[in-house]
Design a protein around this motif. Structure first.
Motif, PDB file in Angstrom:
ATOM      1  N   HIS A 171      52.520  44.731  44.127  1.00 58.58           N
ATOM      2  CA  HIS A 171      53.892  45.138  43.814  1.00 58.58           C
ATOM      3  C   HIS A 171      54.836  44.579  44.865  1.00 58.58           C
ATOM      4  N   GLY A 172      56.104  44.771  44.630  1.00 58.53           N
ATOM      5  CA  GLY A 172      57.123  44.100  45.428  1.00 58.53           C
ATOM      6  C   GLY A 172      57.289  44.577  46.856  1.00 58.53           C
ATOM      7  N   ASP A 173      56.627  45.668  47.236  1.00 62.69           N
ATOM      8  CA  ASP A 173      56.751  46.124  48.617  1.00 62.69           C
ATOM      9  C   ASP A 173      55.702  45.492  49.524  1.00 62.69           C
ATOM     10  N   LEU A 174      54.768  44.766  48.948  1.00 62.96           N
ATOM     11  CA  LEU A 174      53.758  44.096  49.776  1.00 62.96           C
ATOM     12  C   LEU A 174      54.374  42.830  50.375  1.00 62.96           C
ATOM     13  N   THR A 175      53.808  42.390  51.472  1.00 62.10           N
ATOM     14  CA  THR A 175      54.271  41.122  52.026  1.00 62.10           C
ATOM     15  C   THR A 175      53.926  40.007  51.042  1.00 62.10           C
ATOM     16  N   GLN A 176      54.674  38.921  51.142  1.00 62.10           N
ATOM     17  CA  GLN A 176      54.419  37.822  50.215  1.00 62.10           C
ATOM     18  C   GLN A 176      53.000  37.286  50.390  1.00 62.10           C
ATOM     19  N   GLY A 177      52.534  37.276  51.628  1.00 62.05           N
ATOM     20  CA  GLY A 177      51.174  36.799  51.882  1.00 62.05           C
ATOM     21  C   GLY A 177      50.146  37.651  51.162  1.00 62.05           C
ATOM     22  N   LYS A 178      50.348  38.967  51.215  1.00 62.57           N
ATOM     23  CA  LYS A 178      49.419  39.883  50.555  1.00 62.57           C
ATOM     24  C   LYS A 178      49.486  39.694  49.041  1.00 62.57           C
ATOM     25  N   ARG A 179      50.698  39.580  48.517  1.00 64.52           N
ATOM     26  CA  ARG A 179      50.857  39.385  47.074  1.00 64.52           C
ATOM     27  C   ARG A 179      50.073  38.162  46.613  1.00 64.52           C
ATOM     28  N   MET A 180      50.214  37.104  47.373  1.00 64.08           N
ATOM     29  CA  MET A 180      49.546  35.864  46.963  1.00 64.08           C
ATOM     30  C   MET A 180      48.036  35.971  47.101  1.00 64.08           C
ATOM     31  N   SER A 181      47.573  36.620  48.159  1.00 60.32           N
ATOM     32  CA  SER A 181      46.122  36.677  48.339  1.00 60.32           C
ATOM     33  C   SER A 181      45.484  37.574  47.277  1.00 60.32           C
ATOM     34  N   VAL A 182      46.170  38.650  46.906  1.00 59.13           N
ATOM     35  CA  VAL A 182      45.625  39.508  45.854  1.00 59.13           C
ATOM     36  C   VAL A 182      45.540  38.735  44.541  1.00 59.13           C
ATOM     37  N   LEU A 183      46.608  38.016  44.232  1.00 54.93           N
ATOM     38  CA  LEU A 183      46.619  37.265  42.982  1.00 54.93           C
ATOM     39  C   LEU A 183      45.538  36.182  42.970  1.00 54.93           C
ATOM     40  N   LYS A 184      45.360  35.570  44.116  1.00 56.25           N
ATOM     41  CA  LYS A 184      44.347  34.526  44.221  1.00 56.25           C
ATOM     42  C   LYS A 184      42.947  35.108  43.992  1.00 56.25           C
ATOM     43  N   LYS A 185      42.684  36.227  44.660  1.00 55.17           N
ATOM     44  CA  LYS A 185      41.404  36.910  44.466  1.00 55.17           C
ATOM     45  C   LYS A 185      41.165  37.217  43.001  1.00 55.17           C
ATOM     46  N   PHE A 186      42.200  37.674  42.352  1.00 53.45           N
ATOM     47  CA  PHE A 186      42.082  38.051  40.937  1.00 53.45           C
ATOM     48  C   PHE A 186      41.771  36.818  40.092  1.00 53.45           C
ATOM     49  N   LYS A 187      42.488  35.744  40.339  1.00 54.26           N
ATOM     50  CA  LYS A 187      42.256  34.530  39.555  1.00 54.26           C
ATOM     51  C   LYS A 187      40.852  33.982  39.769  1.00 54.26           C
ATOM     52  N   GLU A 188      40.348  34.174  40.975  1.00 53.63           N
ATOM     53  CA  GLU A 188      39.016  33.664  41.264  1.00 53.63           C
ATOM     54  C   GLU A 188      37.922  34.641  40.854  1.00 53.63           C
ATOM     55  N   GLY A 189      38.322  35.795  40.354  1.00 54.37           N
ATOM     56  CA  GLY A 189      37.347  36.774  39.907  1.00 54.37           C
ATOM     57  C   GLY A 189      36.691  37.551  41.035  1.00 54.37           C
ATOM     58  N   ARG A 190      37.271  37.479  42.236  1.00 54.27           N
ATOM     59  CA  ARG A 190      36.705  38.251  43.342  1.00 54.27           C
ATOM     60  C   ARG A 190      37.119  39.705  43.252  1.00 54.27           C
ATOM     61  N   ILE A 191      38.179  39.998  42.541  1.00 55.20           N
ATOM     62  CA  ILE A 191      38.424  41.366  42.081  1.00 55.20           C
ATOM     63  C   ILE A 191      38.531  41.284  40.569  1.00 55.20           C
ATOM     64  N   GLU A 192      38.155  42.390  39.923  1.00 58.64           N
ATOM     65  CA  GLU A 192      38.161  42.334  38.458  1.00 58.64           C
ATOM     66  C   GLU A 192      39.332  43.101  37.858  1.00 58.64           C
ATOM     67  N   ILE A 193      39.951  43.940  38.680  1.00 52.26           N
ATOM     68  CA  ILE A 193      41.054  44.735  38.155  1.00 52.26           C
ATOM     69  C   ILE A 193      42.277  44.564  39.050  1.00 52.26           C
ATOM     70  N   LEU A 194      43.358  44.159  38.453  1.00 48.12           N
ATOM     71  CA  LEU A 194      44.628  44.049  39.156  1.00 48.12           C
ATOM     72  C   LEU A 194      45.495  45.210  38.720  1.00 48.12           C
ATOM     73  N   VAL A 195      45.866  46.051  39.671  1.00 46.74           N
ATOM     74  CA  VAL A 195      46.759  47.163  39.354  1.00 46.74           C
ATOM     75  C   VAL A 195      48.160  46.721  39.748  1.00 46.74           C
ATOM     76  N   ALA A 196      49.107  46.812  38.836  1.00 46.30           N
ATOM     77  CA  ALA A 196      50.391  46.149  39.094  1.00 46.30           C
ATOM     78  C   ALA A 196      51.582  46.932  38.565  1.00 46.30           C
ATOM     79  N   THR A 197      52.702  46.741  39.230  1.00 48.85           N
ATOM     80  CA  THR A 197      53.982  47.151  38.654  1.00 48.85           C
ATOM     81  C   THR A 197      54.418  46.036  37.702  1.00 48.85           C
ATOM     82  N   ASP A 198      55.622  46.163  37.213  1.00 47.54           N
ATOM     83  CA  ASP A 198      56.113  45.129  36.310  1.00 47.54           C
ATOM     84  C   ASP A 198      56.351  43.796  37.020  1.00 47.54           C
ATOM     85  N   VAL A 199      56.100  43.744  38.313  1.00 48.75           N
ATOM     86  CA  VAL A 199      56.181  42.443  38.989  1.00 48.75           C
ATOM     87  C   VAL A 199      55.237  41.444  38.309  1.00 48.75           C
TER      88      VAL A 199
END
Length: 491
Positions: A270-298
């Motif tokens: 979500h938008g309160d995370l640092t940009q670095g964290k946002r990107m690393s979470v998304l990257k993990k998700f795309k690579e399948g290292r996490i299977e569930i992304l919990v998100a706001t409308d961001v």
DNA sequence: AAAAAAG
């Protein structure tokens, strides 16, 4: 079926498309690319996941003159992640033509960005940082011949419209403007046309607003049972990748944490995370290292993650448009997808509204029992085990297997293996911060003229009686009143 | 009322 090579595109673009594996156009591309190339303003509306980026990107890249310096194409997007993604795709499309696209967004290094601006013909920006550049005069926009609002209805919505007006003022009046979105409410489209030059409107014909390869369901459920229901559904569906949408940043944190506690590989964004964290979470998700992304409308709009099989609306979205975009994160590029929305009894109206907009019936799903969830996990374990036999070389394990079978019953061995492939979920109570029910918002207040100003609105609100957990009263409310003034000064 | 977007 129209092919790209019948649209009169240049060789470098055709080569790039070929390299990307695209041969045939989608309907929105077929209709808008020629219009764009002819220089028309265009409002393009097409379902999620049907290739809108290339629809505006191709004409934009074709019009770039490598001899000119300064930005020539400008795309504006509502979130940083989307800006990055769009810039990536434009870079792929422009590769052979030597046309470069730069994502420009807050939270990234300013000096480096200013330097990079000199070497890119196309800029994909979020509004805040772009305005920052405009005011500092660190971006050269006099050469912009094509401007695009991606997710146009969102960009022209209240939270963004003033920024957009300011940005458009800084662009040459002699230019082409393209607007794209999956949704385009009438009021917003009217605003849009005032910003454009007799636009051609392209709506790919299809009566539903959502793509047919997404199966849509809802479960009717009380707030306090949502979390258990979510984990049970996850155990039964066993999504490859799933996105769980929550209504607030806090809820997102809480749900992500609670999922982790129950043994799911989940993280929040979500938008309160640092940009670095946002990107690393998304990257993990795309690579399948996490299977569930919990998100706001961001994460609701535009993000193209191909293997998302399930979207869960843990909280039903505020407006039907948001629903369309959220579930559109699955079922992309022709793949199958499933969406499940949690609806509390008082939110049933909201669901009807959604069905009306999407012209699609959302089927009811029963909340599975704990037992069914366990069985679901077991079925998945069986599949995993048998797939392992087919897919992998397991010869190295066979001697151990023989030894074990001398000692134990085969049935016990397999049962133990299956158990290792499941996780025991303790359904201990999970406390989540409350969400404001949606039904309280349309009912009143929102009539343009008078936003409740300065503490005066309180008297009226008190009649509402919708929620007793929101103490606003002058009495036992230690020094909190200043929040009111801050909140109200919006305009 | 929420979320997003500048620092």
């Amino acid at each position: 079926m129209t092919k790209f090579n019948s649209l009169g595109l240049s060789d470098p673009i055709l080569k790039a498309l070929d390299h990307m594996g695209f041969e045939e156009t989608t309907p929105i591309q077929e209709q808008t690319i020629p219009l764009g190339m002819e220089g028309h303003d265009v409002i393009g509306q097409a379902q999620t996941g049907t290739g809108k980026t290339a629809a505006f990107g191709i004409p934009m890249i074709e019009k770039v003159d490598k001899q000119v310096r300064g930005v020539q194409g400008l795309v504006i997007a509502p979130t940083r992640e989307l800006a990055i993604q769009v810039a990536e795709e434009l870079n792929r499309l422009g590769k052979n033509a030597g046309v470069r696209s730069l994502p420009v967004y807050g939270g990234s290094n300013m000096e480096r960005q200013i330097r990079a601006l000199k070497n890119n013909e196309i800029v994909v920006a979020t509004p805040g940082r772009l305005l920052d550049h405009i005011r500092r005069k660190t971006i050269k926009l006099e050469q912009v011949h094509t401007s695009v609002l991606d997710e146009a209805d969102e960009m022209l919505n209240m939270g963004f419209i003033e920024d957009i007006r300011d940005i458009l003022k800084a662009l040459p009046t002699e230019r082409q403007t393209l607007l794209f979105s999956a949704t385009m409410p009438k009021e917003i489209r009217d605003i849009a046309t005032t910003l454009m030059n007799t636009p051609k409107e392209v709506k790919t014909k299809s009566k539903e607003m959502t793509v047919s390869n997404i199966d849509q369901y809802y479960v009717e459920i009380a707030e306090k049972h949502k979390f258990d229901a979510l984990t049970r559904l996850l155990d039964i569906h066993a999504p490859d990748l799933a996105i769980v949408f929550g209504r607030t940043k806090r809820r997102v944190d809480e749900v992500a944490d609670a999922l982790q506690v129950r043994g799911f590989r989940a993280e929040g964004i979500h938008g309160d995370l640092t940009q670095g964290k946002r990107m690393s979470v998304l990257k993990k998700f795309k690579e399948g290292r996490i299977e569930i992304l919990v998100a706001t409308d961001v994460a609701a709009r535009g993000l193209d993650i191909s293997d998302v099989t399930h979207v869960y609306n843990f909280d039903i979205p505020q407006d039907p448009e948001s629903y369309v975009h959220r579930i559109g994160r699955t079922g992309r590029a022709g793949r199958k997808g499933e969406s499940i929305s949690f609806v509390t009894p008082r939110e049933k109206d909201q669901l009807n509204l959604i069905e009306k907009l999407t012209k699609k019936k959302v089927d009811k799903l029963r909340v599975p029992s704990y037992k069914e969830a366990q069985k679901g996990q077991q079925d998945i374990a069986v599949t995993k085990l048998t797939e392992k036999m087919d897919a992998d070389d397991i010869n190295d394990y066979k001697q151990s297997a023989r030894d074990l079978m001398d000692q134990y019953e085969a049935q016990d061995l397999v049962a133990a293996a299956l158990k290792m492939l499941t996780v025991e979920r303790q359904e201990t109570p999970v406390r989540l911060s409350s969400v404001q029910p949606i039904s309280t918002r349309n009912a009143k207040g929102a009539k343009g003229g008078r936003s409740n100003r300065g503490g005066g609105g309180q008297g009226r609100n008190s009649q509402r009686g919708n929620s007793n957990k929101r103490p606003y009263n002058k009495g036992g409310n230690k020094g909190r009143s200043k929040n009111f003034n801050q909140n109200n000064k919006g305009k």
